[in-house]
Scaffold this motif. Structure first.
Motif, PDB file in Angstrom:
ATOM      1  N   TRP A 167       0.836  -1.204   0.000  1.00 51.27           N
ATOM      2  CA  TRP A 167       0.000   0.000   0.000  1.00 51.27           C
ATOM      3  C   TRP A 167       0.871   1.255   0.000  1.00 51.27           C
ATOM      4  CZ3 TRP A 167      -4.865   1.263  -0.884  1.00 51.27           C
ATOM      5  CH2 TRP A 167      -5.307   2.533  -0.492  1.00 51.27           C
ATOM      6  N   ASN A 168       1.870   1.274   0.855  1.00 50.94           N
ATOM      7  CA  ASN A 168       2.752   2.436   0.962  1.00 50.94           C
ATOM      8  C   ASN A 168       3.522   2.670  -0.341  1.00 50.94           C
ATOM      9  OD1 ASN A 168       3.989   4.555   2.645  1.00 50.94           O
ATOM     10  ND2 ASN A 168       5.847   3.344   2.382  1.00 50.94           N
ATOM     11  N   ARG A 169       3.911   1.593  -0.994  1.00 53.65           N
ATOM     12  CA  ARG A 169       4.602   1.733  -2.278  1.00 53.65           C
ATOM     13  C   ARG A 169       3.678   2.412  -3.301  1.00 53.65           C
ATOM     14  NH1 ARG A 169       8.864   0.679  -4.876  1.00 53.65           N
ATOM     15  NH2 ARG A 169       8.689   0.811  -7.125  1.00 53.65           N
ATOM     16  N   LEU A 170       2.429   1.943  -3.375  1.00 57.03           N
ATOM     17  CA  LEU A 170       1.489   2.529  -4.332  1.00 57.03           C
ATOM     18  C   LEU A 170       1.222   4.005  -4.023  1.00 57.03           C
ATOM     19  CD1 LEU A 170      -1.141  -0.359  -4.642  1.00 57.03           C
ATOM     20  CD2 LEU A 170       0.636   0.253  -6.306  1.00 57.03           C
ATOM     21  N   ARG A 171       1.010   4.312  -2.749  1.00 59.02           N
ATOM     22  CA  ARG A 171       0.617   5.673  -2.360  1.00 59.02           C
ATOM     23  C   ARG A 171       1.801   6.636  -2.339  1.00 59.02           C
ATOM     24  NH1 ARG A 171      -2.797   8.506  -2.027  1.00 59.02           N
ATOM     25  NH2 ARG A 171      -3.497   8.853   0.105  1.00 59.02           N
ATOM     26  N   ASP A 172       2.899   6.217  -1.726  1.00 59.92           N
ATOM     27  CA  ASP A 172       4.025   7.127  -1.516  1.00 59.92           C
ATOM     28  C   ASP A 172       5.012   7.084  -2.675  1.00 59.92           C
ATOM     29  OD1 ASP A 172       5.589   9.002  -0.130  1.00 59.92           O
ATOM     30  OD2 ASP A 172       6.803   7.430   0.766  1.00 59.92           O
ATOM     31  N   HIS A 173       5.513   5.913  -2.980  1.00 61.51           N
ATOM     32  CA  HIS A 173       6.564   5.806  -3.998  1.00 61.51           C
ATOM     33  C   HIS A 173       6.026   6.020  -5.409  1.00 61.51           C
ATOM     34  CE1 HIS A 173       9.372   4.395  -0.945  1.00 61.51           C
ATOM     35  NE2 HIS A 173       8.391   3.634  -0.505  1.00 61.51           N
ATOM     36  N   GLN A 174       4.815   5.521  -5.675  1.00 59.04           N
ATOM     37  CA  GLN A 174       4.264   5.648  -7.025  1.00 59.04           C
ATOM     38  C   GLN A 174       3.274   6.804  -7.143  1.00 59.04           C
ATOM     39  OE1 GLN A 174       4.570   0.850  -7.440  1.00 59.04           O
ATOM     40  NE2 GLN A 174       3.110   1.813  -8.808  1.00 59.04           N
ATOM     41  N   GLY A 175       2.936   7.445  -6.032  1.00 60.97           N
ATOM     42  CA  GLY A 175       2.127   8.658  -6.051  1.00 60.97           C
ATOM     43  C   GLY A 175       0.677   8.475  -6.469  1.00 60.97           C
ATOM     44  N   LEU A 176       0.127   7.285  -6.262  1.00 61.47           N
ATOM     45  CA  LEU A 176      -1.256   7.036  -6.666  1.00 61.47           C
ATOM     46  C   LEU A 176      -2.236   7.576  -5.638  1.00 61.47           C
ATOM     47  CD1 LEU A 176      -0.983   3.359  -7.979  1.00 61.47           C
ATOM     48  CD2 LEU A 176      -0.883   5.476  -9.291  1.00 61.47           C
ATOM     49  N   SER A 177      -3.421   7.926  -6.097  1.00 62.38           N
ATOM     50  CA  SER A 177      -4.478   8.353  -5.184  1.00 62.38           C
ATOM     51  C   SER A 177      -4.956   7.148  -4.378  1.00 62.38           C
ATOM     52  CB  SER A 177      -5.660   8.931  -5.968  1.00 62.38           C
ATOM     53  OG  SER A 177      -6.317   7.895  -6.703  1.00 62.38           O
ATOM     54  N   LYS A 178      -5.649   7.437  -3.300  1.00 59.00           N
ATOM     55  CA  LYS A 178      -6.215   6.361  -2.483  1.00 59.00           C
ATOM     56  C   LYS A 178      -7.149   5.496  -3.323  1.00 59.00           C
ATOM     57  CE  LYS A 178      -9.110   5.639   1.616  1.00 59.00           C
ATOM     58  NZ  LYS A 178      -9.867   6.315   2.684  1.00 59.00           N
ATOM     59  N   LYS A 179      -8.002   6.121  -4.109  1.00 57.41           N
ATOM     60  CA  LYS A 179      -8.956   5.384  -4.939  1.00 57.41           C
ATOM     61  C   LYS A 179      -8.241   4.487  -5.948  1.00 57.41           C
ATOM     62  CE  LYS A 179     -12.920   6.049  -8.008  1.00 57.41           C
ATOM     63  NZ  LYS A 179     -13.785   7.036  -8.674  1.00 57.41           N
ATOM     64  N   ALA A 180      -7.209   5.020  -6.584  1.00 54.24           N
ATOM     65  CA  ALA A 180      -6.453   4.227  -7.574  1.00 54.24           C
ATOM     66  C   ALA A 180      -5.743   3.060  -6.905  1.00 54.24           C
ATOM     67  CB  ALA A 180      -5.457   5.120  -8.308  1.00 54.24           C
ATOM     68  N   ALA A 181      -5.173   3.312  -5.724  1.00 55.17           N
ATOM     69  CA  ALA A 181      -4.472   2.238  -5.006  1.00 55.17           C
ATOM     70  C   ALA A 181      -5.446   1.136  -4.597  1.00 55.17           C
ATOM     71  CB  ALA A 181      -3.763   2.808  -3.781  1.00 55.17           C
ATOM     72  N   ILE A 182      -6.631   1.522  -4.121  1.00 58.73           N
ATOM     73  CA  ILE A 182      -7.652   0.527  -3.776  1.00 58.73           C
ATOM     74  C   ILE A 182      -7.991  -0.302  -5.007  1.00 58.73           C
ATOM     75  CG2 ILE A 182     -10.110   0.234  -3.194  1.00 58.73           C
ATOM     76  CD1 ILE A 182      -9.758   2.565  -1.194  1.00 58.73           C
ATOM     77  N   GLY A 183      -8.175   0.362  -6.146  1.00 59.79           N
ATOM     78  CA  GLY A 183      -8.510  -0.346  -7.380  1.00 59.79           C
ATOM     79  C   GLY A 183      -7.472  -1.374  -7.772  1.00 59.79           C
ATOM     80  N   ILE A 184      -6.196  -1.023  -7.645  1.00 61.61           N
ATOM     81  CA  ILE A 184      -5.119  -1.946  -8.005  1.00 61.61           C
ATOM     82  C   ILE A 184      -5.087  -3.146  -7.063  1.00 61.61           C
ATOM     83  CG2 ILE A 184      -2.588  -2.197  -8.011  1.00 61.61           C
ATOM     84  CD1 ILE A 184      -2.516   0.650  -9.232  1.00 61.61           C
ATOM     85  N   VAL A 185      -5.187  -2.881  -5.755  1.00 56.87           N
ATOM     86  CA  VAL A 185      -5.148  -3.979  -4.781  1.00 56.87           C
ATOM     87  C   VAL A 185      -6.336  -4.921  -4.992  1.00 56.87           C
ATOM     88  CG1 VAL A 185      -5.217  -4.575  -2.326  1.00 56.87           C
ATOM     89  CG2 VAL A 185      -3.816  -2.648  -3.101  1.00 56.87           C
ATOM     90  N   VAL A 186      -7.513  -4.355  -5.217  1.00 57.01           N
ATOM     91  CA  VAL A 186      -8.708  -5.172  -5.457  1.00 57.01           C
ATOM     92  C   VAL A 186      -8.531  -6.013  -6.715  1.00 57.01           C
ATOM     93  CG1 VAL A 186     -11.160  -5.060  -6.127  1.00 57.01           C
ATOM     94  CG2 VAL A 186     -10.320  -3.694  -4.207  1.00 57.01           C
ATOM     95  N   GLN A 187      -8.050  -5.391  -7.779  1.00 54.04           N
ATOM     96  CA  GLN A 187      -7.844  -6.106  -9.045  1.00 54.04           C
ATOM     97  C   GLN A 187      -6.865  -7.273  -8.866  1.00 54.04           C
ATOM     98  OE1 GLN A 187      -6.509  -3.520 -12.178  1.00 54.04           O
ATOM     99  NE2 GLN A 187      -6.386  -5.146 -13.693  1.00 54.04           N
ATOM    100  N   MET A 188      -5.782  -7.020  -8.157  1.00 60.70           N
ATOM    101  CA  MET A 188      -4.773  -8.069  -7.956  1.00 60.70           C
ATOM    102  C   MET A 188      -5.310  -9.198  -7.079  1.00 60.70           C
ATOM    103  SD  MET A 188      -1.286  -5.827  -7.573  1.00 60.70           S
ATOM    104  CE  MET A 188      -0.194  -7.255  -7.580  1.00 60.70           C
ATOM    105  N   LEU A 189      -6.041  -8.848  -6.017  1.00 62.44           N
ATOM    106  CA  LEU A 189      -6.605  -9.890  -5.168  1.00 62.44           C
ATOM    107  C   LEU A 189      -7.647 -10.715  -5.914  1.00 62.44           C
ATOM    108  CD1 LEU A 189      -6.967  -8.084  -1.701  1.00 62.44           C
ATOM    109  CD2 LEU A 189      -5.288  -9.802  -2.375  1.00 62.44           C
ATOM    110  N   ASN A 190      -8.461 -10.057  -6.708  1.00 63.32           N
ATOM    111  CA  ASN A 190      -9.416 -10.794  -7.533  1.00 63.32           C
ATOM    112  C   ASN A 190      -8.715 -11.765  -8.473  1.00 63.32           C
ATOM    113  OD1 ASN A 190     -12.131 -10.063  -6.838  1.00 63.32           O
ATOM    114  ND2 ASN A 190     -11.746  -8.027  -7.648  1.00 63.32           N
ATOM    115  N   ALA A 191      -7.597 -11.315  -9.048  1.00 65.02           N
ATOM    116  CA  ALA A 191      -6.863 -12.165  -9.986  1.00 65.02           C
ATOM    117  C   ALA A 191      -6.328 -13.414  -9.293  1.00 65.02           C
ATOM    118  CB  ALA A 191      -5.722 -11.376 -10.620  1.00 65.02           C
TER     119      ALA A 191
END
Length: 196
Positions: A167-191
């Motif tokens: 989560w911290n990598r997505l938000r801090d290092h990659q600069g994603l919004s909270k909504k975008a980070a949630i979307g990525i984590v959800v997509q990966m877990l679904n996969a």
């Protein structure tokens, strides 16, 4: 009359002592929340409005401050991470679990970063971090009992994807919004989880 006045003195001192102790804990937590991840005793004493000697009169060392801070905040942390809507389809529960974790990670991210930065110094922080990690794993399996059917490598992937570090990598290092980070984590877990 003298007896009445003097008999209340120890209670008054004890109350002042408890207030000072609480001020020290709250000062440290406030500084960490602001991003001062490794506050010094001097910084804490200044923020709390007490002398440096007072800090070490109440606490044996810095580690003992962290111990009491953890005890003070544990219920707050657990209220966030153990809460949330656990009903619905697998896909809905994955979304709810990620949203609940995101809420906790956003609120307490600096506390987690502070712990990660200092756990090599203080055995208590290392022990507490391990306890919280075990709790988060169990909590995710409570949300998603389907994880029991995954093989070991997929299960570890799930916990890596759902971790604060990712989560911290997505938000801090990659600069994603909270909504975008949630979307990525959800997509990966679904996969990983739904595809199985």
């Amino acid at each position: 009359m003298t007896t009445l006045l003097t008999s209340g003195a120890p209670d008054g001192r004890r109350q002042r002592s408890e207030r000072s102790k609480q001020a020290i804990i709250e000062a440290m937590l406030a500084m960490i929340a602001e991003g001062i991840l490794i506050p010094t005793a001097q910084q804490i004493s200044e923020r709390a409005g007490v002398g440096i000697r007072s800090v070490f009169r109440h606490f044996e060392d810095m580690e003992s401050i962290f111990v009491l801070a953890d005890e003070t905040c544990r219920e707050r942390y657990e209220d966030i991470f153990l809460g949330g809507d656990r009903e619905g389809t697998l896909e809905q529960r994955i979304l709810h679990a990620v949203e609940q974790r995101a809420k906790g990670y956003e609120l307490y991210g600096n506390v987690i970063l502070s712990t990660l930065a200092q756990r090599w110094r203080f055995s208590t922080l290392s022990k507490n971090y391990g306890r919280y990690q075990r709790g988060l794993r169990k909590n995710l399996q409570d949300w998603l009992p389907e994880l029991e059917s995954l093989d070991a490598s997929c299960l570890e992937a799930v916990h890596g994807i759902a971790s604060f570090e990712f989560w911290n990598r997505l938000r801090d290092h990659q600069g994603l919004s909270k909504k975008a980070a949630i979307g990525i984590v959800v997509q990966m877990l679904n996969a990983v989880v739904v595809a199985k």
